[in-house]
Design a protein around this motif. Structure first.
Motif, PDB file in Angstrom:
ATOM      1  N   GLN A 470     -13.278  66.559 -64.929  1.00  0.00           N
ATOM      2  CA  GLN A 470     -11.894  66.162 -64.504  1.00  0.00           C
ATOM      3  C   GLN A 470     -10.847  67.164 -64.338  1.00  0.00           C
ATOM      4  OE1 GLN A 470     -10.022  64.905 -62.499  1.00  0.00           O
ATOM      5  NE2 GLN A 470      -9.492  62.815 -63.049  1.00  0.00           N
ATOM      6  N   LEU A 471      -9.908  67.406 -63.641  1.00  0.00           N
ATOM      7  CA  LEU A 471      -8.775  68.214 -63.765  1.00  0.00           C
ATOM      8  C   LEU A 471      -7.165  67.681 -64.030  1.00  0.00           C
ATOM      9  CD1 LEU A 471     -10.196  70.591 -60.712  1.00  0.00           C
ATOM     10  CD2 LEU A 471     -10.529  70.703 -63.171  1.00  0.00           C
ATOM     11  N   SER A 472      -6.495  68.620 -64.234  1.00  0.00           N
ATOM     12  CA  SER A 472      -5.058  68.020 -64.361  1.00  0.00           C
ATOM     13  C   SER A 472      -4.587  67.879 -62.784  1.00  0.00           C
ATOM     14  CB  SER A 472      -4.520  69.132 -65.260  1.00  0.00           C
ATOM     15  OG  SER A 472      -4.106  70.197 -64.645  1.00  0.00           O
ATOM     16  N   GLY A 473      -3.500  67.342 -62.705  1.00  0.00           N
ATOM     17  CA  GLY A 473      -2.820  67.263 -61.423  1.00  0.00           C
ATOM     18  C   GLY A 473      -2.411  68.590 -60.652  1.00  0.00           C
ATOM     19  N   GLY A 474      -1.986  69.564 -61.626  1.00  0.00           N
ATOM     20  CA  GLY A 474      -1.471  70.921 -61.361  1.00  0.00           C
ATOM     21  C   GLY A 474      -2.721  71.497 -60.905  1.00  0.00           C
ATOM     22  N   GLN A 475      -3.758  71.412 -61.469  1.00  0.00           N
ATOM     23  CA  GLN A 475      -5.241  72.191 -61.199  1.00  0.00           C
ATOM     24  C   GLN A 475      -5.661  71.518 -59.677  1.00  0.00           C
ATOM     25  OE1 GLN A 475      -7.294  71.174 -64.798  1.00  0.00           O
ATOM     26  NE2 GLN A 475      -7.497  73.425 -65.249  1.00  0.00           N
ATOM     27  N   TRP A 476      -5.504  70.385 -59.435  1.00  0.00           N
ATOM     28  CA  TRP A 476      -5.845  69.794 -58.141  1.00  0.00           C
ATOM     29  C   TRP A 476      -5.208  70.465 -57.206  1.00  0.00           C
ATOM     30  CZ3 TRP A 476     -10.296  68.282 -56.622  1.00  0.00           C
ATOM     31  CH2 TRP A 476     -11.019  67.442 -57.521  1.00  0.00           C
ATOM     32  N   GLN A 477      -3.617  70.552 -57.488  1.00  0.00           N
ATOM     33  CA  GLN A 477      -2.783  70.867 -56.327  1.00  0.00           C
ATOM     34  C   GLN A 477      -2.992  72.461 -56.029  1.00  0.00           C
ATOM     35  OE1 GLN A 477       1.793  70.870 -57.144  1.00  0.00           O
ATOM     36  NE2 GLN A 477       1.596  69.715 -55.055  1.00  0.00           N
ATOM     37  N   ARG A 478      -3.338  73.307 -57.131  1.00  0.00           N
ATOM     38  CA  ARG A 478      -3.736  74.767 -56.939  1.00  0.00           C
ATOM     39  C   ARG A 478      -4.859  74.915 -56.138  1.00  0.00           C
ATOM     40  NH1 ARG A 478      -1.915  78.471 -60.868  1.00  0.00           N
ATOM     41  NH2 ARG A 478      -0.568  77.801 -62.172  1.00  0.00           N
ATOM     42  N   ILE A 479      -6.118  73.978 -56.150  1.00  0.00           N
ATOM     43  CA  ILE A 479      -7.216  73.716 -55.316  1.00  0.00           C
ATOM     44  C   ILE A 479      -6.959  73.626 -53.846  1.00  0.00           C
ATOM     45  CG2 ILE A 479      -9.376  72.614 -54.720  1.00  0.00           C
ATOM     46  CD1 ILE A 479      -9.606  72.597 -58.059  1.00  0.00           C
ATOM     47  N   ALA A 480      -5.887  72.506 -53.668  1.00  0.00           N
ATOM     48  CA  ALA A 480      -5.568  72.296 -52.350  1.00  0.00           C
ATOM     49  C   ALA A 480      -4.725  73.501 -51.735  1.00  0.00           C
ATOM     50  CB  ALA A 480      -4.478  71.101 -52.393  1.00  0.00           C
ATOM     51  N   ILE A 481      -3.877  74.237 -52.580  1.00  0.00           N
ATOM     52  CA  ILE A 481      -3.369  75.566 -51.912  1.00  0.00           C
ATOM     53  C   ILE A 481      -4.255  76.519 -51.604  1.00  0.00           C
ATOM     54  CG2 ILE A 481      -1.676  77.196 -52.385  1.00  0.00           C
ATOM     55  CD1 ILE A 481      -0.235  75.199 -54.315  1.00  0.00           C
ATOM     56  N   ALA A 482      -5.226  76.581 -52.381  1.00  0.00           N
ATOM     57  CA  ALA A 482      -6.632  77.681 -52.217  1.00  0.00           C
ATOM     58  C   ALA A 482      -7.076  77.411 -50.767  1.00  0.00           C
ATOM     59  CB  ALA A 482      -7.234  77.632 -53.331  1.00  0.00           C
ATOM     60  N   ARG A 483      -7.151  76.010 -50.950  1.00  0.00           N
ATOM     61  CA  ARG A 483      -8.036  75.497 -49.388  1.00  0.00           C
ATOM     62  C   ARG A 483      -7.270  75.715 -48.220  1.00  0.00           C
ATOM     63  NH1 ARG A 483      -9.215  70.834 -51.230  1.00  0.00           N
ATOM     64  NH2 ARG A 483      -7.513  69.677 -50.502  1.00  0.00           N
ATOM     65  N   ALA A 484      -5.916  75.655 -48.204  1.00  0.00           N
ATOM     66  CA  ALA A 484      -5.041  75.967 -47.015  1.00  0.00           C
ATOM     67  C   ALA A 484      -5.157  77.590 -46.906  1.00  0.00           C
ATOM     68  CB  ALA A 484      -3.887  75.391 -47.328  1.00  0.00           C
ATOM     69  N   LEU A 485      -4.995  78.240 -47.847  1.00  0.00           N
ATOM     70  CA  LEU A 485      -4.920  79.718 -47.760  1.00  0.00           C
ATOM     71  C   LEU A 485      -6.344  80.235 -47.221  1.00  0.00           C
ATOM     72  CD1 LEU A 485      -2.995  80.696 -50.729  1.00  0.00           C
ATOM     73  CD2 LEU A 485      -1.901  80.431 -48.685  1.00  0.00           C
ATOM     74  N   TYR A 486      -7.230  79.542 -47.642  1.00  0.00           N
ATOM     75  CA  TYR A 486      -8.822  80.118 -47.174  1.00  0.00           C
ATOM     76  C   TYR A 486      -8.974  79.882 -45.716  1.00  0.00           C
ATOM     77  CZ  TYR A 486     -13.694  80.711 -47.434  1.00  0.00           C
ATOM     78  OH  TYR A 486     -15.202  81.116 -47.190  1.00  0.00           O
ATOM     79  N   ALA A 487      -8.406  78.899 -45.407  1.00  0.00           N
ATOM     80  CA  ALA A 487      -8.574  78.739 -43.747  1.00  0.00           C
ATOM     81  C   ALA A 487      -7.923  79.937 -43.016  1.00  0.00           C
ATOM     82  CB  ALA A 487      -7.871  77.337 -43.376  1.00  0.00           C
ATOM     83  N   ASN A 488      -6.832  80.494 -43.655  1.00  0.00           N
ATOM     84  CA  ASN A 488      -6.235  81.897 -42.941  1.00  0.00           C
ATOM     85  C   ASN A 488      -5.730  81.474 -41.604  1.00  0.00           C
ATOM     86  OD1 ASN A 488      -5.255  84.513 -43.290  1.00  0.00           O
ATOM     87  ND2 ASN A 488      -7.200  85.199 -42.281  1.00  0.00           N
ATOM     88  N   ARG A 489      -4.891  80.166 -41.232  1.00  0.00           N
ATOM     89  CA  ARG A 489      -4.349  80.236 -40.140  1.00  0.00           C
ATOM     90  C   ARG A 489      -2.948  80.780 -39.712  1.00  0.00           C
ATOM     91  NH1 ARG A 489      -7.408  75.397 -39.089  1.00  0.00           N
ATOM     92  NH2 ARG A 489      -9.582  76.057 -39.508  1.00  0.00           N
ATOM     93  N   PRO A 490      -2.592  81.090 -38.607  1.00  0.00           N
ATOM     94  CA  PRO A 490      -1.211  81.655 -38.468  1.00  0.00           C
ATOM     95  C   PRO A 490      -0.103  80.648 -38.916  1.00  0.00           C
ATOM     96  CG  PRO A 490      -2.575  81.745 -36.245  1.00  0.00           C
ATOM     97  CD  PRO A 490      -3.431  80.947 -37.338  1.00  0.00           C
ATOM     98  N   PHE A 491      -0.233  79.724 -38.861  1.00  0.00           N
ATOM     99  CA  PHE A 491       0.918  78.586 -39.245  1.00  0.00           C
ATOM    100  C   PHE A 491       0.420  77.650 -40.608  1.00  0.00           C
ATOM    101  CE2 PHE A 491       1.866  79.625 -35.085  1.00  0.00           C
ATOM    102  CZ  PHE A 491       3.184  79.563 -34.551  1.00  0.00           C
ATOM    103  N   LEU A 492       0.958  77.956 -41.638  1.00  0.00           N
ATOM    104  CA  LEU A 492       0.949  77.141 -42.873  1.00  0.00           C
ATOM    105  C   LEU A 492       2.111  76.199 -43.161  1.00  0.00           C
ATOM    106  CD1 LEU A 492      -0.547  76.729 -45.421  1.00  0.00           C
ATOM    107  CD2 LEU A 492       0.203  78.582 -46.443  1.00  0.00           C
ATOM    108  N   VAL A 493       1.739  74.778 -43.317  1.00  0.00           N
ATOM    109  CA  VAL A 493       2.998  74.143 -43.633  1.00  0.00           C
ATOM    110  C   VAL A 493       2.622  73.703 -45.373  1.00  0.00           C
ATOM    111  CG1 VAL A 493       3.790  71.770 -43.401  1.00  0.00           C
ATOM    112  CG2 VAL A 493       3.362  73.169 -41.517  1.00  0.00           C
ATOM    113  N   LEU A 494       3.489  73.925 -46.009  1.00  0.00           N
ATOM    114  CA  LEU A 494       3.557  73.465 -47.552  1.00  0.00           C
ATOM    115  C   LEU A 494       4.676  72.419 -47.881  1.00  0.00           C
ATOM    116  CD1 LEU A 494       3.161  76.969 -49.162  1.00  0.00           C
ATOM    117  CD2 LEU A 494       1.255  75.683 -48.393  1.00  0.00           C
ATOM    118  N   ASP A 495       3.876  71.077 -47.802  1.00  0.00           N
ATOM    119  CA  ASP A 495       4.953  69.883 -48.015  1.00  0.00           C
ATOM    120  C   ASP A 495       4.954  69.550 -49.557  1.00  0.00           C
ATOM    121  OD1 ASP A 495       6.398  67.664 -47.997  1.00  0.00           O
ATOM    122  OD2 ASP A 495       4.825  66.681 -46.423  1.00  0.00           O
TER     123      ASP A 495
END
Length: 577
Positions: A470-495
């Motif tokens: 199990q992870l904390s909410g902050g750790q899960w959010q960091r993983i979600a950000i890493a996932r979005a950055l890993y895709a390396n797309r021209p347009f990134l939306v951080l909501d």
């Protein structure tokens, strides 16, 4: 569009050998069943004629062997049918997963879609019985033919009575299949409501609030109410069905009396021996069972046909397309929103109104505003996730409706507020595939912006399965950000992508993201106005409209609503001085 023929062909693919096995078993059963009748006749006749015990024992032994062989063939056939049913269920689930490819999320984020997909998932269990039912019908037809020939040779009227009295059952099953499917569709929402409340009542995810707010009694009563409503609705339907079945079942005694009348009359005339009378009685019983089985399986075929029509309507309504014919777009350089209006299917009022916005590759944009101002919806529109009016959303000057959606999404990445916590390993959560641990650590493990928790990279994350971490909410959010950055797309939306991080970590991470994405577009959706310091321009949303576009200084001077919100944040200490 998918066709019924295509569905059946897909289900049968790779299963022909099992179907042939079932057919062979059916032929074997029909042959030994016919021979069993002959042996039964011989046994009774020789008993009546007072033959020797040795002859009777021999016939009994033969009957025993035949019966054991019947049992073996029947259970083997049941196994084959179960195997086919399981494989068919898997193939149907595969087919549904393959064809459910929405272009956007607009139509599927609705209760109607949830009801229909829930119905189809339940219906797959019925549809999976299609091939076993076809196999069963063919086997029962073989048995029916065997028994009919035996009976017909002794008394033609018995066969006529059987057929005539079973015809109404065919019509009843056809009608019942239609009513059952209609009932299933009408109660799917009740099933979902009852199931969802029960999930809240017992699953771990909700228990912290259940305990803190002492909601057990409230939830129990709410579930009991919806559950009782479902039970009462089901009972009303079943009561009608039982009454109809009682009426149909009354034909059975009439059929029995008529058949016995003709058999006894033949026996009195000397046209039947005792052995023939007994064996025909056995054959009639078996024939009734075969015909009833055929009737039931024909009902399954009818249900499958109705489900097929529902599936076709479902796919047509939600415009699923496996291969879009629209031209693909390469690298997106600009996005334009032109007098864009948008409302969700279940709402009459506009969520976004008269939106005009130009976004160029390489810009850093902050979309700010209070809760409910339309920020998140605007972000999803920019990503291409919603259906919008003609020529209101343009990529490189081309209407989004004229472009292949997958090619649009290949340019987009996002961290949404409702990001997913996948019960997979850390590697799979970030890359959705094989990736070296050293590569992930190199890209996302810096001392000031570490996005990856200190866990085994191959261990399952979460708390749903044994052995998970199990992870904390902050750790899960960091993983979600890493996932979005890993895709390396021209347009990134951080909501609100950094909402679970402390302010210092948030600032450090944003600085890192902006530095790493130089030349690419990053859009920050937030109600934290101090993030405007990172932006080339701020888009201020107010009640679904753009209240202003500009730098912080420009908006503070010219947009009263922005000034008021900023000052309130300052007084709360939410905006760093």
């Amino acid at each position: 569009m998918i066709s019924y023929k295509a569905i059946v062909k897909y289900m049968m693919s790779g299963q022909v050998k099992y179907m042939l096995s079932s057919l062979a078993l059916g032929i074997g059963l029909s042959l030994i069943s016919g021979y069993s009748l002959i042996l039964t006749k011989r046994l009774v006749d020789e008993f009546v004629d007072a033959r020797g015990i040795a002859d009777l024992a021999f016939i009994l032994l033969a009957i025993l062997l035949i019966k054991l062989l019947q049992v073996a063939l029947q259970h083997t056939n049941m196994y084959v049918e179960q195997l086919v049913s399981n494989k068919t269920t898997q193939r149907l689930n595969t087919l549904l997963a393959d064809y459910v490819r929405p272009k956007t999320i607009t139509a599927i984020e609705t209760p109607a879609y949830r009801n229909e997909i829930g119905y189809l998932r339940n219906a797959i269990q019925t549809f999976s019985r299609l091939i076993p039912s076809l196999s069963s019908i063919s086997n029962q037809l073989l048995l029916l033919g065997t028994y009919s020939v035996v009976i017909f040779n002794f008394n033609k009227m018995v066969v006529f009575v059987l057929l005539a009295t079973l015809l109404p059952t065919f019509f009843f099953e056809n009608k019942r299949s239609k009513l059952t499917e209609k009932f299933s569709q009408s109660t799917i929402q009740l099933q979902r409501e009852s199931g969802s409340v029960y999930d809240v009542l017992i699953t771990p995810d909700y228990q912290k609030e259940v305990l803190l707010f002492q909601t057990k009694t409230f939830l129990y009563n709410k579930w009991l109410k919806s559950s009782n409503e479902l039970i009462q609705t089901t009972l009303r339907f079943k009561l009608k069905e039982v009454k109809a079945r009682m009426l149909m079942s009354s034909i059975g005694p009439i059929r029995y009396v008529l058949i016995q009348f003709f058999l006894i009359a033949s026996f009195i005339k000397g046209a039947l021996s005792i052995g023939e009378y007994v064996s025909i009685g056995v054959a009639v019983t078996a024939l009734e069972a075969s015909m009833n089985s055929i009737v039931i399986n024909v009902g399954v075929l009818k249900q499958a046909s109705l489900i097929k029509n529902k599936l076709k309507d479902f796919l047509a309504h939600y415009q699923f397309s496996r291969n879009e014919e629209q031209p693909k777009i390469g690298s997106i350089e600009s996005i334009s929103l032109v007098d864009l209006n948008f409302s969700y299917p279940a709402r009459k009022e506009l969520t976004l109104e008269a939106i005009n916005l130009d976004i160029s590759l390489g810009e850093i944009i902050v979309i700010a505003g209070s809760n409910g101002s339309g920020k998140s919806t605007l972000g999803k529109v920019i990503l291409g996730l919603h259906e919008v009016g003609e020529n209101s959303l343009l990529y490189n000057g081309i209407d989004s409706a004229r472009l292949n959606r997958e090619s649009i999404y290949n340019n987009m990445s996002a961290v949404n507020q409702d990001y997913i916590k996948y019960p997979f390993s850390l590697k799979e959560n970030v890359a959705f595939g094989p990736v070296e641990e050293a590569e992930l650590r190199r890209r996302y493990g810096g001392p000031s912006f570490d996005l990856l928790p200190e866990v085994d990279y191959d261990a399952r994350l979460g708390n749903e399965f044994m052995g998970s971490q199990q992870l904390s909410g902050g750790q899960w959010q960091r993983i979600a950000i890493a996932r979005a950055l890993y895709a390396n797309r021209p347009f990134l939306v951080l909501d609100e992508a950094t909402a679970s991080l402390d302010p210092q970590a948030e600032i450090s991470l944003l600085n890192h993201i902006i530095h790493q994405r130089k030349g690419l577009t990053t859009i920050l959706i937030t109600h934290q106005l101090y993030m405007g310091q990172y932006a080339d321009k701020i888009v201020f949303m107010d009640k679904g409209k753009i209240g202003g576009i500009g730098t912080h200084e420009e908006l503070y001077r010219s947009v009263p609503e922005y000034k008021l919100m900023f000052d309130e944040k300052m007084s709360e200490g939410a905006v760093p001085a």
